[in-house]
Each structure stands twice: as structure tokens, then as C-alpha cells.
Motif scaffolding. Structure first.
Motif, PDB file in Angstrom:
ATOM      1  N   LYS A 126      43.283  36.895  48.057  1.00  0.00           N
ATOM      2  CA  LYS A 126      42.280  37.505  48.566  1.00  0.00           C
ATOM      3  C   LYS A 126      41.274  38.113  48.292  1.00  0.00           C
ATOM      4  N   MET A 127      40.913  37.524  46.620  1.00  0.00           N
ATOM      5  CA  MET A 127      39.645  37.382  46.444  1.00  0.00           C
ATOM      6  C   MET A 127      39.007  35.777  46.860  1.00  0.00           C
ATOM      7  N   HIS A 128      40.222  35.001  47.580  1.00  0.00           N
ATOM      8  CA  HIS A 128      39.204  33.390  47.605  1.00  0.00           C
ATOM      9  C   HIS A 128      39.026  33.617  49.333  1.00  0.00           C
ATOM     10  N   MET A 129      39.816  34.654  49.757  1.00  0.00           N
ATOM     11  CA  MET A 129      39.096  34.691  51.393  1.00  0.00           C
ATOM     12  C   MET A 129      37.208  35.608  51.492  1.00  0.00           C
ATOM     13  N   ALA A 130      37.877  36.410  50.455  1.00  0.00           N
ATOM     14  CA  ALA A 130      36.154  36.823  50.452  1.00  0.00           C
ATOM     15  C   ALA A 130      35.321  36.279  49.647  1.00  0.00           C
ATOM     16  N   GLY A 131      35.825  34.997  49.716  1.00  0.00           N
ATOM     17  CA  GLY A 131      34.432  33.729  48.721  1.00  0.00           C
ATOM     18  C   GLY A 131      34.341  34.458  47.236  1.00  0.00           C
ATOM     19  N   LYS A 132      34.716  35.090  46.725  1.00  0.00           N
ATOM     20  CA  LYS A 132      34.573  35.970  44.857  1.00  0.00           C
ATOM     21  C   LYS A 132      35.102  34.415  44.053  1.00  0.00           C
ATOM     22  N   THR A 133      36.229  33.494  44.024  1.00  0.00           N
ATOM     23  CA  THR A 133      36.396  33.172  43.260  1.00  0.00           C
ATOM     24  C   THR A 133      35.626  32.068  43.517  1.00  0.00           C
ATOM     25  N   GLU A 134      35.716  30.930  42.028  1.00  0.00           N
ATOM     26  CA  GLU A 134      34.321  29.468  41.969  1.00  0.00           C
ATOM     27  C   GLU A 134      35.500  28.748  42.632  1.00  0.00           C
ATOM     28  N   ARG A 135      36.462  28.381  43.298  1.00  0.00           N
ATOM     29  CA  ARG A 135      37.202  27.576  44.270  1.00  0.00           C
ATOM     30  C   ARG A 135      36.240  28.113  45.644  1.00  0.00           C
ATOM     31  N   ALA A 136      36.212  29.148  45.808  1.00  0.00           N
ATOM     32  CA  ALA A 136      35.625  29.261  47.432  1.00  0.00           C
ATOM     33  C   ALA A 136      34.680  29.497  47.104  1.00  0.00           C
ATOM     34  N   LYS A 137      33.539  29.563  46.282  1.00  0.00           N
ATOM     35  CA  LYS A 137      31.943  29.313  46.153  1.00  0.00           C
ATOM     36  C   LYS A 137      31.867  28.075  46.724  1.00  0.00           C
ATOM     37  N   ALA A 138      32.194  27.196  45.191  1.00  0.00           N
ATOM     38  CA  ALA A 138      32.115  25.201  45.429  1.00  0.00           C
ATOM     39  C   ALA A 138      32.513  24.757  46.496  1.00  0.00           C
TER      40      ALA A 138
END
Length: 181
Positions: A126-138
Motif C-alpha cells: 500500500k505504501m509502495h503504491m502511494a509512493g511513500k517508500t524509499e524504493r518507490a521514490k527511487a
């Protein structure tokens, strides 16, 4: 082939086979003897009833399971000394009416850990899809860079095509001017 070239028995002895009837007769004799001993212990003074009646009762008891006989008859000193093993857990059977199906079921450690792992994975996704994780930001930064590179490549391609079209048009104009002369 065995040593000495002989077939058959061990050390020259003749084998002795017992028939199934003899084995059954021995087992019945042992059971009868054990029951007589038990009856004598129960009666106390040894005042036994009529032996013919005992034989009839023994014949009717033969249909019982051998497991019950084994549990009643103890080997060696077990009959004299009562030994209780503290590590042995006696299996108790529960009736269907005694089972508690509505109560909360306790999960094992592995099951609990597996459920926690699944929940953690769902939260992360859920956090990854929202773009809140470091991996998602990268990932988003990398995608933005790739998008810019593709836009620049498309722009350059468009300019080259226009330049090529202009060159071909100017070349045709030159040809037409030269032909007109």
C-alpha cells in the motif's frame, strides 16, 4: 550357495515347524491360566466355583479383543509394583458435545508469524503504491529520468526528420529551378 555346498538348515539341525493349531492351543492355555490366577486373586481364599462353568465363561470371553487381555495381564514385576511414568501423557477422548468450536482458536507460532508476514507485506505494498517508500521514490525518480530522455530522443528525431524533409524539399526546388532554365 551357502558355505560347504549344503542347502538348508543352520549347523545341521533339523528344523521344527509348529502347526497353527498348536500355536492356537498354546495361546488359549496361557489365557486360561492367566484368567484362573486372576479369579483366584479376586476370590481371595481360593474358593473357586465349578470348573465346567469356568470353561463355558472362558469360551464366551475368547471373542474379546487381545488388546484388553494384554493390558490386564502384566509381565514380570509390573503386576506387583504399580509404576506411574510422569512423562507419559494419557490420551483422553472427547465427546462431540464437549468440543468447543465457537471459542477462539489459538494459532501456532508458525501460523501467527505467517499471518503477520502477510499483513506486513500488504502494508508495504500500500505504501509502495502511494509512493511513500524509499524504493518507490527511487523508482519514480528513475522513471522521470527515462521519460525525459525519451522526450529528448523523440524531439531530436522529429528535428532530424524535419531537417531531412527540408533538405529533400530544397533539393527538389533546386532540381525544378535547374530544369526550368
Amino acid at each position: 550357495m551357502p558355505k560347504g555346498g549344503r542347502k538348508g538348515g543352520h549347523k545341521g539341525r533339523a528344523r521344527q515347524y509348529t502347526s497353527p493349531e498348536e500355536i492356537d492351543a498354546q495361546l488359549q492355555a496361557e489365557k486360561q491360566k492367566a484368567r484362573e490366577e486372576e479369579e483366584q486373586e479376586e476370590s481371595g481364599d481360593g474358593a473357586a466355583s465349578d470348573p465346567k462353568k469356568e470353561k463355558k465363561s472362558l469360551d464366551s470371553d475368547e471373542s474379546e479383543d487381545d488388546d484388553d487381555d494384554y493390558q490386564q495381564k502384566r509381565k514380570g514385576v509390573e503386576g506387583l509394583i504399580d509404576i506411574e511414568n510422569p512423562n507419559r501423557v494419557a490420551q483422553t477422548t472427547k465427546k462431540v458435545t464437549q468440543l468447543d468450536l465457537d471459542g477462539p482458536k489459538e494459532l501456532s507460532r508458525r501460523e501467527r508469524e505467517e499471518i503477520e508476514k502477510q499483513k506486513a507485506k500488504e502494508r508495504y505494498m500500500k505504501m509502495h503504491m502511494a509512493g511513500k517508500t524509499e524504493r518507490a521514490k527511487a523508482d519514480l525518480a528513475r522513471l522521470a529520468i527515462i521519460r525525459k530522455q525519451r522526450e529528448e530522443a523523440a524531439r531530436k528525431k522529429e528535428e532530424e526528420r524535419k531537417a531531412k524533409d527540408d533538405a529533400t524539399l530544397s533539393g527538389k526546388r533546386m532540381q525544378s529551378l535547374s530544369l526550368n532554365k
